[in-house]
Structure formats: C-alpha cells, structure tokens
Design a protein around this motif. Structure first.
Motif, PDB file in Angstrom:
ATOM      1  N   MET A   1       0.838  -1.193   0.000  1.00 55.99           N
ATOM      2  CA  MET A   1       0.000   0.000   0.000  1.00 55.99           C
ATOM      3  C   MET A   1       0.877   1.249   0.000  1.00 55.99           C
ATOM      4  N   THR A   2       0.550   2.195  -0.854  1.00 56.48           N
ATOM      5  CA  THR A   2       1.321   3.432  -0.943  1.00 56.48           C
ATOM      6  C   THR A   2       1.118   4.280   0.306  1.00 56.48           C
ATOM      7  N   HIS A   3       2.222   4.676   0.927  1.00 59.76           N
ATOM      8  CA  HIS A   3       2.158   5.491   2.147  1.00 59.76           C
ATOM      9  C   HIS A   3       2.337   6.956   1.778  1.00 59.76           C
ATOM     10  N   VAL A   4       1.331   7.767   2.102  1.00 58.05           N
ATOM     11  CA  VAL A   4       1.334   9.187   1.778  1.00 58.05           C
ATOM     12  C   VAL A   4       1.388   9.993   3.070  1.00 58.05           C
ATOM     13  N   THR A   5       2.350  10.895   3.157  1.00 51.16           N
ATOM     14  CA  THR A   5       2.400  11.853   4.257  1.00 51.16           C
ATOM     15  C   THR A   5       1.856  13.184   3.745  1.00 51.16           C
ATOM     16  N   VAL A   6       0.804  13.665   4.393  1.00 53.04           N
ATOM     17  CA  VAL A   6       0.119  14.890   3.982  1.00 53.04           C
ATOM     18  C   VAL A   6       0.605  16.019   4.883  1.00 53.04           C
ATOM     19  N   LEU A  35      -7.724  10.655   0.594  1.00 56.52           N
ATOM     20  CA  LEU A  35      -6.791   9.639   0.102  1.00 56.52           C
ATOM     21  C   LEU A  35      -6.987   8.315   0.819  1.00 56.52           C
ATOM     22  N   ASP A  36      -7.257   8.373   2.113  1.00 54.57           N
ATOM     23  CA  ASP A  36      -7.518   7.155   2.880  1.00 54.57           C
ATOM     24  C   ASP A  36      -8.733   6.418   2.324  1.00 54.57           C
ATOM     25  N   ASN A  37      -9.759   7.181   1.958  1.00 51.07           N
ATOM     26  CA  ASN A  37     -10.969   6.577   1.380  1.00 51.07           C
ATOM     27  C   ASN A  37     -10.704   5.942   0.028  1.00 51.07           C
ATOM     28  N   ARG A  38      -9.608   6.317  -0.608  1.00 49.18           N
ATOM     29  CA  ARG A  38      -9.258   5.761  -1.915  1.00 49.18           C
ATOM     30  C   ARG A  38      -8.146   4.730  -1.826  1.00 49.18           C
ATOM     31  N   GLY A  39      -7.893   4.230  -0.628  1.00 46.95           N
ATOM     32  CA  GLY A  39      -7.010   3.080  -0.473  1.00 46.95           C
ATOM     33  C   GLY A  39      -5.571   3.365  -0.134  1.00 46.95           C
ATOM     34  N   PHE A  40      -5.244   4.599   0.195  1.00 48.13           N
ATOM     35  CA  PHE A  40      -3.864   4.929   0.565  1.00 48.13           C
ATOM     36  C   PHE A  40      -3.684   4.828   2.079  1.00 48.13           C
ATOM     37  N   ASP A  41      -2.469   4.516   2.476  1.00 47.37           N
ATOM     38  CA  ASP A  41      -2.074   4.553   3.881  1.00 47.37           C
ATOM     39  C   ASP A  41      -1.558   5.966   4.149  1.00 47.37           C
ATOM     40  N   THR A  55      10.478  14.022  10.184  1.00 43.03           N
ATOM     41  CA  THR A  55      11.709  13.437  10.688  1.00 43.03           C
ATOM     42  C   THR A  55      12.284  12.470   9.661  1.00 43.03           C
ATOM     43  N   GLU A  56      13.497  12.057   9.876  1.00 43.82           N
ATOM     44  CA  GLU A  56      14.099  11.068   8.973  1.00 43.82           C
ATOM     45  C   GLU A  56      13.286   9.785   8.964  1.00 43.82           C
ATOM     46  N   GLU A  57      12.747   9.407  10.114  1.00 39.15           N
ATOM     47  CA  GLU A  57      11.963   8.167  10.195  1.00 39.15           C
ATOM     48  C   GLU A  57      10.666   8.289   9.397  1.00 39.15           C
ATOM     49  N   VAL A  58       9.997   9.436   9.490  1.00 39.00           N
ATOM     50  CA  VAL A  58       8.755   9.638   8.740  1.00 39.00           C
ATOM     51  C   VAL A  58       9.030   9.630   7.240  1.00 39.00           C
ATOM     52  N   LEU A  59      10.043  10.360   6.813  1.00 41.41           N
ATOM     53  CA  LEU A  59      10.336  10.439   5.387  1.00 41.41           C
ATOM     54  C   LEU A  59      10.814   9.100   4.830  1.00 41.41           C
ATOM     55  N   ALA A  60      11.497   8.315   5.641  1.00 45.23           N
ATOM     56  CA  ALA A  60      11.999   7.022   5.170  1.00 45.23           C
ATOM     57  C   ALA A  60      10.868   6.081   4.779  1.00 45.23           C
ATOM     58  N   LYS A  61       9.715   6.210   5.432  1.00 45.43           N
ATOM     59  CA  LYS A  61       8.591   5.317   5.118  1.00 45.43           C
ATOM     60  C   LYS A  61       7.580   5.970   4.174  1.00 45.43           C
ATOM     61  N   THR A  62       7.844   7.219   3.756  1.00 43.22           N
ATOM     62  CA  THR A  62       6.913   7.951   2.902  1.00 43.22           C
ATOM     63  C   THR A  62       7.192   7.669   1.434  1.00 43.22           C
ATOM     64  N   ASP A  63       6.174   7.184   0.727  1.00 41.07           N
ATOM     65  CA  ASP A  63       6.281   7.008  -0.725  1.00 41.07           C
ATOM     66  C   ASP A  63       5.993   8.310  -1.459  1.00 41.07           C
ATOM     67  N   VAL A  64       5.005   9.061  -0.949  1.00 41.67           N
ATOM     68  CA  VAL A  64       4.617  10.335  -1.570  1.00 41.67           C
ATOM     69  C   VAL A  64       4.355  11.344  -0.450  1.00 41.67           C
ATOM     70  N   LEU A  65       4.899  12.550  -0.622  1.00 41.60           N
ATOM     71  CA  LEU A  65       4.659  13.656   0.300  1.00 41.60           C
ATOM     72  C   LEU A  65       3.836  14.713  -0.418  1.00 41.60           C
ATOM     73  N   CYS A 215      -0.871  10.751  -6.588  1.00 40.90           N
ATOM     74  CA  CYS A 215      -0.107   9.962  -5.619  1.00 40.90           C
ATOM     75  C   CYS A 215       0.289   8.613  -6.207  1.00 40.90           C
ATOM     76  N   GLU A 216      -0.604   8.000  -6.953  1.00 38.48           N
ATOM     77  CA  GLU A 216      -0.255   6.732  -7.620  1.00 38.48           C
ATOM     78  C   GLU A 216       0.882   6.938  -8.608  1.00 38.48           C
ATOM     79  N   TRP A 217       0.796   8.009  -9.389  1.00 40.27           N
ATOM     80  CA  TRP A 217       1.819   8.286 -10.407  1.00 40.27           C
ATOM     81  C   TRP A 217       3.166   8.606  -9.777  1.00 40.27           C
ATOM     82  N   ALA A 218       3.145   9.357  -8.679  1.00 37.40           N
ATOM     83  CA  ALA A 218       4.394   9.843  -8.095  1.00 37.40           C
ATOM     84  C   ALA A 218       5.086   8.832  -7.197  1.00 37.40           C
ATOM     85  N   ALA A 219       4.382   7.788  -6.792  1.00 37.63           N
ATOM     86  CA  ALA A 219       4.979   6.806  -5.881  1.00 37.63           C
ATOM     87  C   ALA A 219       6.206   6.163  -6.510  1.00 37.63           C
TER      88      ALA A 219
END
Length: 246
Positions: A1-6, A35-41, A55-65, A215-219
């Motif tokens: 699942m694509t992880h998006v940080t908003v 985005l959550d309603n459309r299947g994103f984490d 943080t570095e930890e947040v960005l490390a797990k982020t596929d799309v910001l 978000c799908e395209w940019a992941a």
C-alpha cells in the motif's frame, strides 16, 4: 500500500474562522481522509510539530509527500527542506499544492522564483485536461469546473514541465499551467494549482480523484538502483592505458 504523508503548515485553520469552518480537521485532515478513502495509507504532519513532523523516520517510510503552505514558507527549517529534497532525489514522490509554489522545497527543486499573477475574486475556473492519456487524468472529464477559486495567471516562472496535464482558464480571462509534472533525480513531482483555503476545493470529488491519481503516479517504482562513480567494464576491454589523472 502506498504510504502518503500529507503536510500542511496549518496556520490559516488556526487564525481564520472561515477556514476552520471549511476544514475543521485542517486542510491536511481533509486531504488525508480523501486519500484514505481511496485506499492509501496516510498520515499527516504540520509545521508546528518537532522537525515539522518530517523526521528522517517519517520520510523514510513515505512514498509520496503532499505539501500545502501559504503564510509560513519562511518558517520551514532549511535542514528539513534539505532532508525532503534528498528523499525526492532518492525516489520519494512530491505533490505540491496551490500556494506551495512559493515553498522553499518547490523553489529549490525548480531553480526559479516560481512567481505568478494572482487575484482573489471568487471567480470560475475551468481546468482543461490537455494530456488525456496521462494517468493523473484517469477518471476525469474533459475539464473540471470550479465555481469559486482564486485566480493564478501566467507568466508562471517555472521550468517547462516534462508533461502538462491541466491548463486553467479563469472567468477574468487569464490562463495558467495548473498541472505540471517533473522528474528530479529518481523522484516524480506534480504541481497542482487548485486549493485556496477559503474555498471548499479539497471537498470536490474531481479534485480528490486527481490527488489520488497523482499519488499513484508519483509513488516510487521498483526500478534498478542507479550506480554512479568509477565503474568496472561489463565486457572485456584493454585496460592497459595509464593516462588517467584520477
């Protein structure tokens, strides 16, 4: 699942009742919910958090910001900007929204002023799809009509986009490149114009669809890790020449 940080600077919602009424959970909350309603984490981050929530930890797990900012661009710490830029170059997607065109991170990645014309007059906007085969336009009609928006007009001081997906027309006569795709390093960047805080732009289902598509395209993809620097030959060659000065 694509992880998006908003990410949202979260200033107008705290200072202006009209914005808080439109977005009781903040602009970031509205985008994250769509985005959550459309299947994103999804998770959210704001300017007021330590390290702005990036943080570095947040960005490390982020596929799309995703990035929304307006009144507090200068309050974003340069160290955080450098950290985000490094992740984009490494492959994290970045969606820059509306007045985020003046954000430190977008100007850093574009290398220009990113200046434009603007006007607040609650006028109609039509976002015309000029690249209908692009995945960011999936599920969207020939144009999206927004009855009340802030006008952004050309010239928009950005590099020519790799692909222009949307071009806007405004009731006052201006036009604007409103959906711009770029690549920087291994990362994909999409600038999307609509989103002024006093209009219910992010409650519009067509806008939410574009954000999900973007978000799908940019992941980040699963392509090979690029290699740089001195390289051994793949095929056998004569390596007896010793004229190198490196």
């Amino acid at each position: 699942m694509t992880h998006v940080t908003v990410w949202n600077e979260n200033v107008h919602e705290q200072e202006h009742e009209a914005v808080a009424d439109l977005y009781p959970d903040g602009i970031h909350g509205a985008i994250a919910a769509a985005l959550d309603n459309r299947g994103f984490d999804t998770e959210t981050a704001t300017l007021q958090e330590p390290e702005h929530g990036l943080t570095e930890e947040v960005l490390a797990k982020t596929d799309v910001l995703t990035w929304w900012g307006h009144a507090a661009h200068d309050q974003v710490d340069d160290e955080v900007v450098a950290r985000v830029k490094e992740r984009v170059l490494d492959g994290m997607g970045l969606i820059v929204l509306h007045s985020g065109h003046y954000s430190k991170i977008f100007r850093e990645l574009m290398g220009t002023t990113c200046s434009l014309k603007w006007r607040e007059a609650a006028e109609t906007e039509r976002l015309w799809v000029v690249e209908p085969g692009h995945p960011i336009a999936d599920g969207v009609d020939e144009y999206i009509e927004l009855p009340e928006t802030e006008m952004y007009g050309e010239r928009f001081d950005i590099p020519a986009p790799d692909t222009l997906v949307f071009n806007s027309w405004f009731e006052g006569g201006e036009v604007f490149r409103s959906g711009c795709c770029y690549r920087r390093g291994a990362g994909r960047i999409f600038y999307f114009r609509p989103g002024h805080e006093t209009y219910p732009i992010y409650h519009n289902e067509d806008i939410q669809q574009v954000l999900a598509n973007a978000c799908e395209w940019a992941a980040a993809g699963d392509g090979p890790e690029p290699a740089f620097g001195n390289a051994d030959p793949i095929e056998a060659i004569d390596e007896s020449d010793d004229r190198s000065v490196h």
